[in-house]
Design a protein around this motif. Structure first.
Motif, PDB file in Angstrom:
ATOM      1  N   GLU B  84       1.342  -1.198   0.142  1.00  0.00           N
ATOM      2  CA  GLU B  84       0.223   0.297   0.280  1.00  0.00           C
ATOM      3  C   GLU B  84       0.853   1.417   0.361  1.00  0.00           C
ATOM      4  O   GLU B  84       0.922   1.950  -0.400  1.00  0.00           O
ATOM      5  CB  GLU B  84      -0.842  -0.139   0.774  1.00  0.00           C
ATOM      6  N   MET B  86       3.430   1.288  -1.523  1.00  0.00           N
ATOM      7  CA  MET B  86       4.121   1.839  -2.633  1.00  0.00           C
ATOM      8  C   MET B  86       3.620   2.028  -3.314  1.00  0.00           C
ATOM      9  O   MET B  86       3.728   2.720  -4.335  1.00  0.00           O
ATOM     10  CB  MET B  86       5.069   0.576  -2.829  1.00  0.00           C
ATOM     11  N   GLY B  87       2.124   2.059  -2.725  1.00  0.00           N
ATOM     12  CA  GLY B  87       0.773   2.825  -4.252  1.00  0.00           C
ATOM     13  C   GLY B  87       1.044   1.516  -5.680  1.00  0.00           C
ATOM     14  O   GLY B  87       0.950   1.971  -6.093  1.00  0.00           O
ATOM     15  N   LEU B  88       1.459   0.171  -4.587  1.00  0.00           N
ATOM     16  CA  LEU B  88       0.481  -0.785  -5.231  1.00  0.00           C
ATOM     17  C   LEU B  88      -0.824  -0.912  -5.400  1.00  0.00           C
ATOM     18  O   LEU B  88      -1.256  -1.864  -5.874  1.00  0.00           O
ATOM     19  CB  LEU B  88       1.892  -1.663  -5.042  1.00  0.00           C
ATOM     20  N   ALA B 104      -7.008  -4.279  -3.789  1.00  0.00           N
ATOM     21  CA  ALA B 104      -7.406  -4.813  -5.290  1.00  0.00           C
ATOM     22  C   ALA B 104      -5.538  -3.692  -4.766  1.00  0.00           C
ATOM     23  O   ALA B 104      -5.719  -2.808  -5.150  1.00  0.00           O
ATOM     24  CB  ALA B 104      -8.566  -3.450  -5.665  1.00  0.00           C
ATOM     25  N   LEU B 105      -5.309  -4.069  -6.593  1.00  0.00           N
ATOM     26  CA  LEU B 105      -4.184  -3.822  -7.179  1.00  0.00           C
ATOM     27  C   LEU B 105      -4.197  -2.429  -7.720  1.00  0.00           C
ATOM     28  O   LEU B 105      -5.613  -2.121  -8.463  1.00  0.00           O
ATOM     29  CB  LEU B 105      -3.418  -4.665  -8.855  1.00  0.00           C
ATOM     30  N   ASP B 107      -3.082   0.783 -10.411  1.00  0.00           N
ATOM     31  CA  ASP B 107      -2.778   0.355 -11.771  1.00  0.00           C
ATOM     32  C   ASP B 107      -1.432  -0.124 -12.109  1.00  0.00           C
ATOM     33  O   ASP B 107      -0.604  -1.018 -12.644  1.00  0.00           O
ATOM     34  CB  ASP B 107      -2.793   2.261 -12.729  1.00  0.00           C
ATOM     35  N   LEU B 108      -0.394   0.681 -11.145  1.00  0.00           N
ATOM     36  CA  LEU B 108       0.633   0.882 -10.929  1.00  0.00           C
ATOM     37  C   LEU B 108       0.909  -0.879 -10.484  1.00  0.00           C
ATOM     38  O   LEU B 108       2.116  -1.820 -10.991  1.00  0.00           O
ATOM     39  CB  LEU B 108       1.236   1.104  -9.959  1.00  0.00           C
ATOM     40  N   HIS B 110      -0.549  -2.840 -11.432  1.00  0.00           N
ATOM     41  CA  HIS B 110      -1.058  -4.131 -12.583  1.00  0.00           C
ATOM     42  C   HIS B 110       0.302  -4.186 -13.222  1.00  0.00           C
ATOM     43  O   HIS B 110       0.286  -4.900 -13.601  1.00  0.00           O
ATOM     44  CB  HIS B 110      -2.138  -3.018 -13.466  1.00  0.00           C
ATOM     45  N   THR B 111       0.568  -3.193 -13.250  1.00  0.00           N
ATOM     46  CA  THR B 111       1.843  -2.749 -14.613  1.00  0.00           C
ATOM     47  C   THR B 111       3.041  -3.504 -13.465  1.00  0.00           C
ATOM     48  O   THR B 111       3.202  -4.548 -14.728  1.00  0.00           O
ATOM     49  CB  THR B 111       2.347  -1.822 -14.548  1.00  0.00           C
ATOM     50  N   LEU B 112       3.306  -4.139 -12.148  1.00  0.00           N
ATOM     51  CA  LEU B 112       4.016  -4.446 -11.923  1.00  0.00           C
ATOM     52  C   LEU B 112       3.841  -6.410 -12.125  1.00  0.00           C
ATOM     53  O   LEU B 112       5.356  -6.955 -12.425  1.00  0.00           O
ATOM     54  CB  LEU B 112       4.319  -4.664 -10.411  1.00  0.00           C
ATOM     55  N   ALA B 114       2.243  -7.601 -14.736  1.00  0.00           N
ATOM     56  CA  ALA B 114       2.768  -8.078 -15.986  1.00  0.00           C
ATOM     57  C   ALA B 114       4.658  -7.458 -16.412  1.00  0.00           C
ATOM     58  O   ALA B 114       4.736  -8.510 -17.131  1.00  0.00           O
ATOM     59  CB  ALA B 114       2.152  -6.637 -16.870  1.00  0.00           C
TER      60      ALA B 114
END
Lengths: 145, 145
Positions: B84, B86-88, B104-105, B107-108, B110-112, B114
């Motif tokens: 949280e 780290m903004g994840l 919940a994830l 956007d950041l 989600h990109t991690l 990926a």
DNA sequence: CGGTATCCAGGCCGATACTG
DNA sequence: CAGTATCGGCCTGGATACCG
């Protein structure tokens, strides 16, 4: 979803392609093994050594330590041994005095480096974002005191 | 390089495209920060929680723990807090009793997920190879005794 | 130079008990 | 349910000394 809207709505929920419904999600036993491997591979020193060997090609023991920086020989030995055990690096002893030992990535090691490329890039690209998020979070924590 | 050819020539050295001469390799200070971030992100529990939230979408505290399996609430709390920070992930408290907290994830996050997809795929694809290499290495070790 | 062996401090992490 | 608080074992990993 069910009508009970939370305080913080998921406003930012960009529809994300489930890019990684990974191949082996089927079998939980295999999943566990894969996780174990990731556990070994996603280690701080392993990542840094992988970095240096990717960039530097064939390197000597001391040179790797110098490049990585801040690693004790104990950890360097241990890390390289484990990487060799996993087939990520080759260890070549030259029978001369003083001793001369070369380390280089195997093909498998190179592919791992490539796989981690995405993570490294992600970290580089989102560094600022993360630092900001952390600072904001800590601020909120302090304010709550 | 200097004419002293090693025992093991680099015969297997497939010419590898240097896919990841990463963008920030220039500045050692930035490099250090990126490494720090990778150090935080490349944690066993973080990876597993990331996995579950990627697959499961919005999940409750206990549900995440159940899915991950083998994690203590202490570590789950700590992991989610750090993510949280780290903004994840977002943490959403529903003011009901008994308490209901959703994770919940972002956007950041989600990109991690990926970004780690490549590593996950690599681990799945090369699992056998690694297990074989490890067995062979251990065999040699035993023989040397 | 490239290790191995030993000691030891610090923190990671699980287990348990308690709370709103 | 979703935490916080506390205790304690263990293991990581640094520092140091020594070897081939």
């Amino acid at each position: 979803m069910d009508g009970t809207e939370p305080i913080t709505a998921a406003e930012g929920e960009s529809l994300f392609a489930p890019a990684c419904t990974h191949p082996t999600a089927e079998d939980p036993a295999i999943e566990a093994l894969v996780e174990a491997i990731i556990g070994q591979v996603a280690d701080k020193w392993t990542l840094l050594v992988l970095e240096e060997l990717t960039a530097g090609g064939t390197l000597r023991f001391t040179e790797i330590g110098r490049r990585v920086g801040g690693i004790s020989q104990k950890m360097l030995t241990k890390t390289l041994r484990e990487m060799e055990r996993m087939g990520l690096v080759t260890r070549t002893v030259h029978p001369v005095v003083p001793p001369h030992v070369d380390y280089a990535l195997t093909d498998l090691g190179h592919t791992l480096g490539a796989a981690f490329c995405g993570v490294w890039t992600w970290a580089a690209e989102n560094r600022r974002r993360i630092e900001t998020a952390q600072a904001a979070f800590d601020e909120r924590e302090d304010a709550r005191r």
